[in-house]
Write a protein that holds these residues in place. Sequence first.
Motif, PDB file in Angstrom:
ATOM      1  N   LEU A  43       0.801  -1.224   0.000  1.00 18.73           N
ATOM      2  CA  LEU A  43       0.000   0.000   0.000  1.00 18.73           C
ATOM      3  C   LEU A  43       0.833   1.273   0.000  1.00 18.73           C
ATOM      4  CD1 LEU A  43      -2.643  -1.385   2.457  1.00 18.73           C
ATOM      5  CD2 LEU A  43      -3.072  -0.680   0.105  1.00 18.73           C
ATOM      6  N   PHE A  44       2.137   1.106  -0.238  1.00 21.50           N
ATOM      7  CA  PHE A  44       2.990   2.285  -0.306  1.00 21.50           C
ATOM      8  C   PHE A  44       3.881   2.228  -1.544  1.00 21.50           C
ATOM      9  CE2 PHE A  44       4.806   5.973   1.533  1.00 21.50           C
ATOM     10  CZ  PHE A  44       4.016   6.318   2.607  1.00 21.50           C
ATOM     11  N   LEU A  45       4.711   1.179  -1.618  1.00 22.42           N
ATOM     12  CA  LEU A  45       5.642   1.088  -2.741  1.00 22.42           C
ATOM     13  C   LEU A  45       4.915   0.708  -4.031  1.00 22.42           C
ATOM     14  CD1 LEU A  45       8.752  -0.609  -1.062  1.00 22.42           C
ATOM     15  CD2 LEU A  45       8.225   1.811  -1.356  1.00 22.42           C
ATOM     16  N   LEU A  46       4.058  -0.306  -3.922  1.00 23.73           N
ATOM     17  CA  LEU A  46       3.335  -0.750  -5.113  1.00 23.73           C
ATOM     18  C   LEU A  46       2.477   0.375  -5.717  1.00 23.73           C
ATOM     19  CD1 LEU A  46       3.269  -3.430  -6.627  1.00 23.73           C
ATOM     20  CD2 LEU A  46       1.175  -4.015  -5.398  1.00 23.73           C
ATOM     21  N   PRO A  47       1.717   1.111  -4.907  1.00 25.52           N
ATOM     22  CA  PRO A  47       0.941   2.216  -5.484  1.00 25.52           C
ATOM     23  C   PRO A  47       1.808   3.247  -6.195  1.00 25.52           C
ATOM     24  CG  PRO A  47       0.163   1.753  -3.292  1.00 25.52           C
ATOM     25  CD  PRO A  47       1.390   0.909  -3.499  1.00 25.52           C
ATOM     26  N   ILE A  48       2.993   3.521  -5.638  1.00 25.02           N
ATOM     27  CA  ILE A  48       3.857   4.497  -6.287  1.00 25.02           C
ATOM     28  C   ILE A  48       4.283   3.974  -7.663  1.00 25.02           C
ATOM     29  CG2 ILE A  48       6.116   5.620  -6.169  1.00 25.02           C
ATOM     30  CD1 ILE A  48       5.722   5.829  -3.142  1.00 25.02           C
ATOM     31  N   ALA A  49       4.694   2.691  -7.687  1.00 24.22           N
ATOM     32  CA  ALA A  49       5.079   2.089  -8.967  1.00 24.22           C
ATOM     33  C   ALA A  49       3.895   2.072  -9.931  1.00 24.22           C
ATOM     34  CB  ALA A  49       5.597   0.664  -8.730  1.00 24.22           C
ATOM     35  N   TYR A  50       2.730   1.762  -9.373  1.00 27.73           N
ATOM     36  CA  TYR A  50       1.532   1.680 -10.206  1.00 27.73           C
ATOM     37  C   TYR A  50       1.179   3.054 -10.795  1.00 27.73           C
ATOM     38  CZ  TYR A  50      -3.132   0.040 -11.570  1.00 27.73           C
ATOM     39  OH  TYR A  50      -4.245  -0.309 -12.268  1.00 27.73           O
ATOM     40  N   ALA A  51       1.323   4.091  -9.967  1.00 33.25           N
ATOM     41  CA  ALA A  51       1.042   5.443 -10.457  1.00 33.25           C
ATOM     42  C   ALA A  51       2.003   5.811 -11.580  1.00 33.25           C
ATOM     43  CB  ALA A  51       1.135   6.451  -9.307  1.00 33.25           C
ATOM     44  N   LEU A  52       3.292   5.430 -11.398  1.00 33.66           N
ATOM     45  CA  LEU A  52       4.278   5.720 -12.448  1.00 33.66           C
ATOM     46  C   LEU A  52       3.889   5.037 -13.751  1.00 33.66           C
ATOM     47  CD1 LEU A  52       7.668   5.455 -10.540  1.00 33.66           C
ATOM     48  CD2 LEU A  52       6.807   7.438 -11.783  1.00 33.66           C
ATOM     49  N   ALA A 290      -0.280  13.289 -10.021  1.00 32.18           N
ATOM     50  CA  ALA A 290       0.211  12.811  -8.721  1.00 32.18           C
ATOM     51  C   ALA A 290       1.725  12.680  -8.728  1.00 32.18           C
ATOM     52  CB  ALA A 290      -0.445  11.483  -8.360  1.00 32.18           C
ATOM     53  N   VAL A 291       2.275  12.135  -9.817  1.00 30.30           N
ATOM     54  CA  VAL A 291       3.732  11.964  -9.900  1.00 30.30           C
ATOM     55  C   VAL A 291       4.423  13.323  -9.929  1.00 30.30           C
ATOM     56  CG1 VAL A 291       5.602  11.118 -11.344  1.00 30.30           C
ATOM     57  CG2 VAL A 291       3.578   9.708 -10.990  1.00 30.30           C
ATOM     58  N   LEU A 292       3.867  14.253 -10.719  1.00 25.23           N
ATOM     59  CA  LEU A 292       4.452  15.599 -10.772  1.00 25.23           C
ATOM     60  C   LEU A 292       4.461  16.236  -9.391  1.00 25.23           C
ATOM     61  CD1 LEU A 292       2.894  17.053 -14.070  1.00 25.23           C
ATOM     62  CD2 LEU A 292       5.306  16.564 -13.617  1.00 25.23           C
ATOM     63  N   LEU A 293       3.363  16.040  -8.654  1.00 23.95           N
ATOM     64  CA  LEU A 293       3.273  16.601  -7.307  1.00 23.95           C
ATOM     65  C   LEU A 293       4.319  15.993  -6.383  1.00 23.95           C
ATOM     66  CD1 LEU A 293      -0.415  16.995  -6.143  1.00 23.95           C
ATOM     67  CD2 LEU A 293       1.449  18.622  -5.917  1.00 23.95           C
ATOM     68  N   ALA A 294       4.494  14.659  -6.515  1.00 19.80           N
ATOM     69  CA  ALA A 294       5.483  13.991  -5.673  1.00 19.80           C
ATOM     70  C   ALA A 294       6.874  14.530  -5.973  1.00 19.80           C
ATOM     71  CB  ALA A 294       5.439  12.480  -5.894  1.00 19.80           C
ATOM     72  N   LEU A 295       7.173  14.691  -7.264  1.00 17.22           N
ATOM     73  CA  LEU A 295       8.477  15.226  -7.651  1.00 17.22           C
ATOM     74  C   LEU A 295       8.662  16.632  -7.090  1.00 17.22           C
ATOM     75  CD1 LEU A 295       8.914  14.084 -11.359  1.00 17.22           C
ATOM     76  CD2 LEU A 295      10.253  13.399  -9.360  1.00 17.22           C
TER      77      LEU A 295
ATOM     78  N   PRO B 126      -2.039  12.027   0.676  1.00 21.29           N
ATOM     79  CA  PRO B 126      -3.085  12.154  -0.349  1.00 21.29           C
ATOM     80  C   PRO B 126      -2.606  11.714  -1.723  1.00 21.29           C
ATOM     81  CG  PRO B 126      -2.884  14.172   0.917  1.00 21.29           C
ATOM     82  CD  PRO B 126      -1.735  13.303   1.311  1.00 21.29           C
ATOM     83  N   LEU B 127      -1.282  11.821  -1.910  1.00 18.49           N
ATOM     84  CA  LEU B 127      -0.717  11.438  -3.189  1.00 18.49           C
ATOM     85  C   LEU B 127      -0.925   9.960  -3.465  1.00 18.49           C
ATOM     86  CD1 LEU B 127       1.065  13.334  -4.877  1.00 18.49           C
ATOM     87  CD2 LEU B 127       2.927  11.868  -4.235  1.00 18.49           C
ATOM     88  N   LEU B 128      -0.927   9.173  -2.407  1.00 16.26           N
ATOM     89  CA  LEU B 128      -1.064   7.734  -2.557  1.00 16.26           C
ATOM     90  C   LEU B 128      -2.513   7.325  -2.749  1.00 16.26           C
ATOM     91  CD1 LEU B 128       1.361   6.675   0.262  1.00 16.26           C
ATOM     92  CD2 LEU B 128       1.604   6.052  -2.125  1.00 16.26           C
TER      93      LEU B 128
END
Lengths: 318, 283
Positions: A43-52, A290-295, B126-128
């Motif tokens: 619920l943390f790493l996988l979602p990030i990869a999935y979003a990418l 979401a990715v742009l925001l994370a960056l 929220p990003l997640l």
Amino acid sequence: MSAAPQVAADRAGRQAPPSRRGPSRNRAALGFLLPFGLLFVALFLLPIAYALWQSLYRTARSGLGFGPARTVFAGLANYGAALGDGSFLAGVGRVLLFGVVQVPVMLGLALVLALLLDGRGARFPRFFRLAYFLPYAIPGVVATILWAFLYLPGTSPLVSGLGNVGIRADFLSSGTVLWSMANIVTWTWTGYNMLVILAALQAVPRELYEAAELDGASAWRIAWHIKIPLVAPALVLTGIFSVIGTLQLFTEPMVLHSLTSTVSADYTPNMAAYNAAFGTNDYGRAAAIAVLLALATGVLSFVFLRLSVRFTGERAAS
Amino acid sequence: MSTAPSGRRPRPNVVGTAVLSVLALYFLLPAWWLLVASTKSSSDLFGSNGFWFSSFRLGDNLRELASANDGLYVRWMLNTLLYAGVGAAGATLFAAMAGYALAKFRFRGREAVFNTVLAAVLVPAPLLALPVYLLLSKAHLVDTVWAVLLPSMISPFGVFLSRIYAEASVPDEILEAARMDGAGEFRIFFTVVLRILSPALVTVFLFQFVTIWNNFFLPLVTLSDQKLWPVNLGLYYWNGLKDHTPYNLVVTGSLVSVLPLVVAFLLLQRFWRADLAAGGVKA
């Protein structure tokens, strides 16, 4: 921080005899890590990869847009579309403007409150500390609903009070609504930040001030030259979390969005992502935002950290 | 501070106290408004002085709140307690286990794991929410309590704090002694280590409890069934009803929804002070 594990490792190396139960103990470590680790990966790493991954695809519909949806590779098109969208960029500008004004005001206020409460002549410190911290116990949704009643002309004692002295206040106009939100965020979070700074202040040994006092330093000088540099790490920490919070602005504008037309559905980047996903079902676009925001969050936190390290380093040296 | 002998008490700082008082008004007046407003009828909310009482019908408002939509509000409150209570308890236990393992066991990749978790402290929640929603919907967990509970049980900050605290306060000697006595690793953890870690764990629990209680994005995205909503989402919905907003219920519901947190803060304030320093400043 890297020193502590090192010391611990050295000490353990000297004291503990070479363990015969090494493998089983490592298995125990794995067992301890497992519950958190599984959730963290799922619920943390996988979602990030999935979003990418998702941000590189778009949904295409055949025919006139009514046909079955297919997922096709889009490269960086979603990013291009997001960055080329004027209303998205306006939202980015809005949160940046918001942060440049709100974060310094809030942290300045928190610092002043902490210094006053830590000062030796402070009266009723327990009462004041609780009073400032109270809004932190009020969730963003409730805080925004509450302040909305204080902004709306029909219910607001503020608007009618100002009206009585001849000032026509409109807290929800397109020019003021951003600052009305900044007020809600400041109201909610100042006390929390104050508490972090206060904790840092109270960890400082009192002798330090007493020595300065004997040298004839005024309370102002002690605050400026001793206390503030000493709590700089706490300020940096609260600053980084505030910067992140600003970029993520969602709850307050979302609640106000349902009350006033001056807050659009893509008022902030996070609202734009939500709107792309659930308004127009464009998950690729939402993921790209979401990715742009994370960056942006990562870059800004890093820059903030570097700048403050340089700033506080110079202060400490001078 | 207040227990200092009065003879050594320094001169009261009049200007400082004045500044503190004015600012206290800023923080307290909206809360006072909420308290007053929840005693009013919908019509008195408009037109009567917002900072003072008019008709006193708090009891009627509370009754109406409890019975509206077959007690939907009560459900929202119970849901919130469930999410925040169970979520924070799970998050605290898992963070304690992971933090302890990272502090007291030496294995390959330990620092890499810790650094990944540390980086995650900076990833905004929220990003997640969007990708988490998509993954949960693939697992058919959307619109179940798990959609909110599972993501709430992760606390990278908790792991961070637990590791620092375990490193500083769990003596290797005790662990070795317990191992000599033949206790298993998990038994040692649950009988000895948890007790030593408990001050830090109270802080982790409180932080996570408040975070879940405040969470809005995740339930908004993952829950469409009103019966599963936390109270935040319910109040947001009531407040946004275009034509027939039940204003008195929104206001009274807002007041009732913050009372548990305010009470918890009053009871537990000493934990906030002591351990914020440990968690915040060492970072």
